[in-house]
Design a protein around this motif. Structure first.
Motif, PDB file in Angstrom:
ATOM      1  N   LEU A   1       0.840  -1.197   0.000  1.00 35.30           N
ATOM      2  CA  LEU A   1       0.000   0.000   0.000  1.00 35.30           C
ATOM      3  C   LEU A   1       0.873   1.244   0.000  1.00 35.30           C
ATOM      4  CD1 LEU A   1      -2.608   1.666   0.394  1.00 35.30           C
ATOM      5  CD2 LEU A   1      -2.412   1.217   2.850  1.00 35.30           C
ATOM      6  N   GLY A   2       1.899   1.252   0.846  1.00 35.65           N
ATOM      7  CA  GLY A   2       2.807   2.385   0.901  1.00 35.65           C
ATOM      8  C   GLY A   2       3.490   2.630  -0.429  1.00 35.65           C
ATOM      9  N   ARG A   3       3.892   1.540  -1.079  1.00 34.27           N
ATOM     10  CA  ARG A   3       4.557   1.680  -2.383  1.00 34.27           C
ATOM     11  C   ARG A   3       3.592   2.240  -3.427  1.00 34.27           C
ATOM     12  NH1 ARG A   3       8.917  -2.355  -5.071  1.00 34.27           N
ATOM     13  NH2 ARG A   3       9.140  -1.277  -7.065  1.00 34.27           N
ATOM     14  N   ALA A   4       2.351   1.743  -3.419  1.00 34.42           N
ATOM     15  CA  ALA A   4       1.355   2.218  -4.380  1.00 34.42           C
ATOM     16  C   ALA A   4       1.059   3.705  -4.175  1.00 34.42           C
ATOM     17  CB  ALA A   4       0.070   1.404  -4.254  1.00 34.42           C
ATOM     18  N   LEU A   5       0.989   4.140  -2.936  1.00 31.39           N
ATOM     19  CA  LEU A   5       0.739   5.556  -2.653  1.00 31.39           C
ATOM     20  C   LEU A   5       1.940   6.410  -3.040  1.00 31.39           C
ATOM     21  CD1 LEU A   5      -1.009   5.319   0.853  1.00 31.39           C
ATOM     22  CD2 LEU A   5      -2.089   5.600  -1.389  1.00 31.39           C
ATOM     23  N   LEU A   6       3.123   5.912  -2.754  1.00 30.83           N
ATOM     24  CA  LEU A   6       4.347   6.657  -3.066  1.00 30.83           C
ATOM     25  C   LEU A   6       4.503   6.882  -4.568  1.00 30.83           C
ATOM     26  CD1 LEU A   6       7.011   7.854  -1.901  1.00 30.83           C
ATOM     27  CD2 LEU A   6       8.048   5.600  -2.279  1.00 30.83           C
ATOM     28  N   GLU A   7       4.096   5.902  -5.361  1.00 31.19           N
ATOM     29  CA  GLU A   7       4.275   5.986  -6.810  1.00 31.19           C
ATOM     30  C   GLU A   7       3.015   6.431  -7.541  1.00 31.19           C
ATOM     31  OE1 GLU A   7       5.914   2.293  -8.140  1.00 31.19           O
ATOM     32  OE2 GLU A   7       7.725   2.494  -6.927  1.00 31.19           O
ATOM     33  N   SER A   8       2.020   6.896  -6.815  1.00 28.08           N
ATOM     34  CA  SER A   8       0.793   7.373  -7.446  1.00 28.08           C
ATOM     35  C   SER A   8       1.035   8.674  -8.202  1.00 28.08           C
ATOM     36  CB  SER A   8      -0.301   7.570  -6.394  1.00 28.08           C
ATOM     37  OG  SER A   8       0.081   8.565  -5.451  1.00 28.08           O
ATOM     38  N   VAL A   9       0.160   8.936  -9.173  1.00 28.09           N
ATOM     39  CA  VAL A   9       0.312  10.113 -10.031  1.00 28.09           C
ATOM     40  C   VAL A   9      -1.006  10.878 -10.097  1.00 28.09           C
ATOM     41  CG1 VAL A   9       0.813  10.933 -12.376  1.00 28.09           C
ATOM     42  CG2 VAL A   9       2.050   8.953 -11.439  1.00 28.09           C
ATOM     43  N   LEU A  10      -0.937  12.172  -9.854  1.00 26.94           N
ATOM     44  CA  LEU A  10      -2.099  13.043 -10.013  1.00 26.94           C
ATOM     45  C   LEU A  10      -2.170  13.549 -11.447  1.00 26.94           C
ATOM     46  CD1 LEU A  10      -1.888  15.288  -6.807  1.00 26.94           C
ATOM     47  CD2 LEU A  10      -3.763  13.734  -7.360  1.00 26.94           C
ATOM     48  N   PHE A  11      -3.381  13.677 -11.989  1.00 27.96           N
ATOM     49  CA  PHE A  11      -3.544  14.271 -13.307  1.00 27.96           C
ATOM     50  C   PHE A  11      -4.904  14.942 -13.394  1.00 27.96           C
ATOM     51  CE2 PHE A  11      -5.309  10.055 -13.706  1.00 27.96           C
ATOM     52  CZ  PHE A  11      -6.296  10.117 -14.682  1.00 27.96           C
ATOM     53  N   TYR A  12      -5.174  15.556 -14.515  1.00 24.08           N
ATOM     54  CA  TYR A  12      -6.414  16.302 -14.746  1.00 24.08           C
ATOM     55  C   TYR A  12      -6.620  17.356 -13.650  1.00 24.08           C
ATOM     56  CZ  TYR A  12     -11.024  17.081 -16.835  1.00 24.08           C
ATOM     57  OH  TYR A  12     -12.114  17.639 -17.469  1.00 24.08           O
ATOM     58  N   ASP A  13      -5.592  18.199 -13.502  1.00 22.93           N
ATOM     59  CA  ASP A  13      -5.621  19.294 -12.520  1.00 22.93           C
ATOM     60  C   ASP A  13      -5.866  18.806 -11.100  1.00 22.93           C
ATOM     61  OD1 ASP A  13      -5.214  21.186 -14.554  1.00 22.93           O
ATOM     62  OD2 ASP A  13      -7.371  21.368 -14.919  1.00 22.93           O
ATOM     63  N   GLY A  14      -5.347  17.638 -10.796  1.00 26.84           N
ATOM     64  CA  GLY A  14      -5.464  17.093  -9.446  1.00 26.84           C
ATOM     65  C   GLY A  14      -6.795  16.466  -9.119  1.00 26.84           C
ATOM     66  N   LYS A  15      -7.676  16.367 -10.114  1.00 31.02           N
ATOM     67  CA  LYS A  15      -8.983  15.763  -9.868  1.00 31.02           C
ATOM     68  C   LYS A  15      -8.941  14.238  -9.959  1.00 31.02           C
ATOM     69  CE  LYS A  15     -11.557  19.743 -11.694  1.00 31.02           C
ATOM     70  NZ  LYS A  15     -12.429  20.219 -12.793  1.00 31.02           N
ATOM     71  N   CYS A  16      -7.883  13.720 -10.569  1.00 32.06           N
ATOM     72  CA  CYS A  16      -7.760  12.262 -10.743  1.00 32.06           C
ATOM     73  C   CYS A  16      -6.402  11.800 -10.232  1.00 32.06           C
ATOM     74  CB  CYS A  16      -7.902  11.879 -12.218  1.00 32.06           C
ATOM     75  SG  CYS A  16      -9.466  12.366 -12.967  1.00 32.06           S
TER      76      CYS A  16
ATOM     77  N   GLN B   1      -7.853   4.142  -0.512  1.00 30.79           N
ATOM     78  CA  GLN B   1      -6.927   5.108   0.062  1.00 30.79           C
ATOM     79  C   GLN B   1      -6.583   6.198  -0.943  1.00 30.79           C
ATOM     80  OE1 GLN B   1      -6.101   4.784   3.406  1.00 30.79           O
ATOM     81  NE2 GLN B   1      -5.416   6.898   3.112  1.00 30.79           N
ATOM     82  N   LEU B   2      -6.447   5.818  -2.206  1.00 33.36           N
ATOM     83  CA  LEU B   2      -6.197   6.807  -3.252  1.00 33.36           C
ATOM     84  C   LEU B   2      -7.359   7.793  -3.349  1.00 33.36           C
ATOM     85  CD1 LEU B   2      -4.817   4.462  -6.061  1.00 33.36           C
ATOM     86  CD2 LEU B   2      -3.497   6.178  -4.822  1.00 33.36           C
ATOM     87  N   ARG B   3      -8.579   7.282  -3.211  1.00 31.84           N
ATOM     88  CA  ARG B   3      -9.777   8.112  -3.321  1.00 31.84           C
ATOM     89  C   ARG B   3      -9.824   9.197  -2.255  1.00 31.84           C
ATOM     90  NH1 ARG B   3     -15.156   8.530  -1.539  1.00 31.84           N
ATOM     91  NH2 ARG B   3     -14.570   7.273   0.260  1.00 31.84           N
ATOM     92  N   LEU B   4      -9.196   8.948  -1.113  1.00 34.77           N
ATOM     93  CA  LEU B   4      -9.225   9.894  -0.004  1.00 34.77           C
ATOM     94  C   LEU B   4      -8.257  11.056  -0.178  1.00 34.77           C
ATOM     95  CD1 LEU B   4      -9.466   7.394   3.004  1.00 34.77           C
ATOM     96  CD2 LEU B   4     -11.294   8.782   2.024  1.00 34.77           C
ATOM     97  N   THR B   5      -7.477  11.049  -1.249  1.00 29.47           N
ATOM     98  CA  THR B   5      -6.529  12.137  -1.499  1.00 29.47           C
ATOM     99  C   THR B   5      -7.273  13.465  -1.668  1.00 29.47           C
ATOM    100  OG1 THR B   5      -5.070  10.560  -2.626  1.00 29.47           O
ATOM    101  CG2 THR B   5      -4.629  12.911  -2.966  1.00 29.47           C
ATOM    102  N   GLU B   6      -6.794  14.489  -0.998  1.00 29.07           N
ATOM    103  CA  GLU B   6      -7.452  15.804  -1.036  1.00 29.07           C
ATOM    104  C   GLU B   6      -7.555  16.327  -2.467  1.00 29.07           C
ATOM    105  OE1 GLU B   6      -7.054  20.238   1.048  1.00 29.07           O
ATOM    106  OE2 GLU B   6      -5.473  18.738   1.294  1.00 29.07           O
ATOM    107  N   GLY B   7      -8.752  16.767  -2.839  1.00 28.61           N
ATOM    108  CA  GLY B   7      -8.981  17.353  -4.150  1.00 28.61           C
ATOM    109  C   GLY B   7      -9.294  16.364  -5.248  1.00 28.61           C
TER     110      GLY B   7
END
Length: 324
Positions: free
Chosen positions: A201-216, A242-248
């Motif tokens: 889980l930590g690895r997946a969060l660390l390597e996650s990528v925001l796109f579409y002006d931070g909406k996705c 957990q990804l869904r809970l990211t602010e914005g």
């Protein structure tokens, strides 16, 4: 529909749910099994599912689940729970086809009403909520109640998702009144993670990528990474939440690799985007705020295609607002 009414004259009953069973699938299948064992002990009842995770150990008779279909057996009634289409019940499709009567109890908006009797409510929080309405409350034991509560908890994200209604809470309260250990059910089956699960889980969060002006946001776990940590898709539950809970963030996308350029895609949204429409476009299904499908191709292309579908919905919403 009343389950017991549908079983008049039956001697053999089969029960199954979708592949890679989650809490609602396991809860509804085992809830029905428990209810029938309590109230119709003369029936020969079999549950077919893939082996559940150890977190569901508290469910009575969980060890009675069969993982290999009895292709020679003809069931008088065969139930499919928490499943929108027949291709999602492999490898138990033959049991359904050989049954004299089939019943589907579900809450997926993409359900095609494939059984002889279909009880489908796309507005319900879970298959367990739909199942409860087919049972007689005074005949629901503590063991059955634990199963129903499990399914509701899992498919509502512990009562957080928009599908949670006053009726959902009422049913959950009725199950609590049966004497279930509701806090342990939530902790042990929903929140508790192994050390390895926390690592990935930590690895997946660390390597996650925001796109579409931070909406996705999206993240990926490859087969090599799964092999390194010694996990299967079953142990990856909770990452997309957990990804869904990211602010914005409005839409969270999680992929894990299942083959050469083949991925299982999970989608979650908060309030605006209907991810079931996206999943159904690619042959999958699910709910407005939680859906999934299998995708083939390069990860970059998969994410771009999903992003285009999300943008289409935003544009349509924007157009509707301008018209108003």
């Amino acid at each position: 529909m009343n389950v017991l009414e549908e079983l008049k004259g039956a001697e053999t009953v089969g029960i199954t749910g979708h592949i890679r069973p989650d809490g609602d699938c396991i809860g509804s299948c085992m809830g029905l099994y428990s209810y029938l064992k309590d109230n119709c002990p003369q029936l020969d009842v079999t549950v077919y599912l893939e082996t559940p995770g150890s977190e569901f150990h508290y469910i009575r008779d969980i060890d009675k689940i069969q993982t290999i279909p009895d292709i020679k057996k003809e069931y008088d009634v065969f139930f499919v729970l928490d499943c929108s289409s027949l291709d999602r019940i492999e490898p138990f499709h033959s049991c359904f086809e050989n049954a004299k009567k089939t019943v589907c109890i579900d809450h997926h908006i993409s359900n095609g009403s494939f059984a002889d009797v279909n009880v489908v409510d796309a507005q319900a929080s879970s298959a367990c909520e739909v199942l409860y309405r087919t049972l007689e409350d005074d005949k629901i034991s503590k063991d059955t109640a634990a199963c129903i509560y499990t399914g509701i908890v899992h498919d509502t994200g512990v009562f957080k998702y928009s599908s949670t209604s006053a009726q959902t809470m009422l049913i959950a309260g009725k199950m609590m009144e049966k004497g279930i250990d509701y806090s342990d059910i939530i902790d042990n089956s929903f929140y508790t993670k192994t050390y390895i699960q926390n690592q990935i889980l930590g690895r997946a969060l660390l390597e996650s990528v925001l796109f579409y002006d931070g909406k996705c946001i999206f993240s990926l776990v490859t087969q090599d990474e799964m092999n390194f940590y010694g996990v299967t898709g079953r142990e990856l539950g909770g990452i997309v939440e957990q990804l869904r809970l990211t602010e914005g963030v409005e839409v969270a996308i999680f992929l894990y690799q299942t083959g050469e350029e083949e991925y299982k895609v999970s989608l979650r949204s908060k309030k605006v985007i209907d991810v079931s429409k996206i999943a159904m476009h690619y042959g999958g299904g699910g709910h407005i705020r939680a859906a999934g499908f299998t995708a083939n191709g390069a990860v970059h292309d998969i994410i771009n295609n999903i992003g285009a579908r999300i943008e289409e919905q935003y544009n349509a919403l924007s157009g509707a607002e301008n018209v108003e």
